[in-house]
Design an enzyme around this catalytic site. Sequence first.
Site, PDB file in Angstrom:
ATOM      1  N   CYS A 165      22.385   1.409   8.951  1.00  0.00           N
ATOM      2  CA  CYS A 165      22.354   0.399   7.900  1.00  0.00           C
ATOM      3  C   CYS A 165      23.649  -0.433   7.879  1.00  0.00           C
ATOM      4  CB  CYS A 165      22.043   1.077   6.576  1.00  0.00           C
ATOM      5  SG  CYS A 165      21.346  -0.037   5.369  1.00  0.00           S
ATOM      6  N   HIS A 194      17.736   4.927   7.043  1.00  0.00           N
ATOM      7  CA  HIS A 194      18.676   6.039   6.808  1.00  0.00           C
ATOM      8  C   HIS A 194      18.054   7.374   7.210  1.00  0.00           C
ATOM      9  CE1 HIS A 194      21.789   4.051   4.275  1.00  0.00           C
ATOM     10  NE2 HIS A 194      20.808   3.211   4.029  1.00  0.00           N
ATOM     11  N   GLU A 227      19.443  10.065   7.670  1.00  0.00           N
ATOM     12  CA  GLU A 227      20.153  11.182   7.015  1.00  0.00           C
ATOM     13  C   GLU A 227      19.574  11.480   5.633  1.00  0.00           C
ATOM     14  OE1 GLU A 227      21.121   8.160   7.240  1.00  0.00           O
ATOM     15  OE2 GLU A 227      22.221   7.530   5.454  1.00  0.00           O
TER      16      GLU A 227
HETATM   17  N1  GLN Z   1      23.266  -4.071   2.038  1.00  0.00           N
HETATM   18  C1  GLN Z   1      24.311  -3.330   2.679  1.00  0.00           C
HETATM   19  C2  GLN Z   1      25.239  -4.259   3.487  1.00  0.00           C
HETATM   20  O1  GLN Z   1      24.942  -5.409   3.637  1.00  0.00           O
HETATM   21  C3  GLN Z   1      23.736  -2.265   3.588  1.00  0.00           C
HETATM   22  C4  GLN Z   1      22.946  -1.291   2.773  1.00  0.00           C
HETATM   23  C5  GLN Z   1      23.007   0.123   3.245  1.00  0.00           C
HETATM   24  O2  GLN Z   1      23.860   0.490   4.066  1.00  0.00           O
HETATM   25  N2  GLN Z   1      22.160   0.942   2.686  1.00  0.00           N
HETATM   26  O3  GLN Z   1      26.241  -3.826   3.940  1.00  0.00           O
END
Ligand code: GLN
Length: 195
Positions: A79, A169, A171
């Site tokens: 992410c 994610h 995890e």
């Molecule tokens: N929206 C976050 C970003 O732009 C990422 C979201 C996440 O890691 N769950 O960094």
Amino acid sequence: MRIAVLALQGAFIEHEQMLERLGVSSLEIRQKRDLESSYDGLIIPGGESTVQGKLVRELGMFEPLKEQIEQGMPVFGTCAGLLLLAKEIENDDRCHFATMDIVAVRNAYGRQLGSFYTEADFANIGKIPMTFIRAPYITKASGNAEVLAAVDEKIVAVKQGNQLVTAFHPELNDNISVHNYFLQMVEENNRRDNK
Ligand code: GLN
């Protein structure tokens, strides 16, 4: 085998718990001197890419981490971690380590309805649970970047050499297969280095 987890912000504890379940020891990277410890792979967790990007720079870890990744350290970004590795972020002027030939979009599913759960195929694994939280997706993977998973035709997992990223994610679910996939990358790298 020991895996470092960047522990400045975001969902790093969940990665450590996953590694523990897999019987792999982990260490937290919180400051520059932690980078001198020995480890075989690095996880960059989800959270806020802007905050993590700012903190790695302020703590003097940006250059050494970028160098480790460029020199072949296996790295797994989830992410926000994906955003830290992307060469380009379409809707953000900043980019960070920029070691992966992917173009990403931040908060790509919208801010309000941006969190959802689905199940989709992951290359060589099969169907797995995927939890998305204000996630990015990838609009372009070039060079030798391989697409490993897509949801509704949007790319959500890519591998390029020593680097693995997922927009979701792994995890946060019980399924251990994506972490296992990363640990196999680490094992192969260790074998190559005769560690
Ligand atoms: N929206 C976050 C970003 O732009 C990422 C979201 C996440 O890691 N769950 O960094």
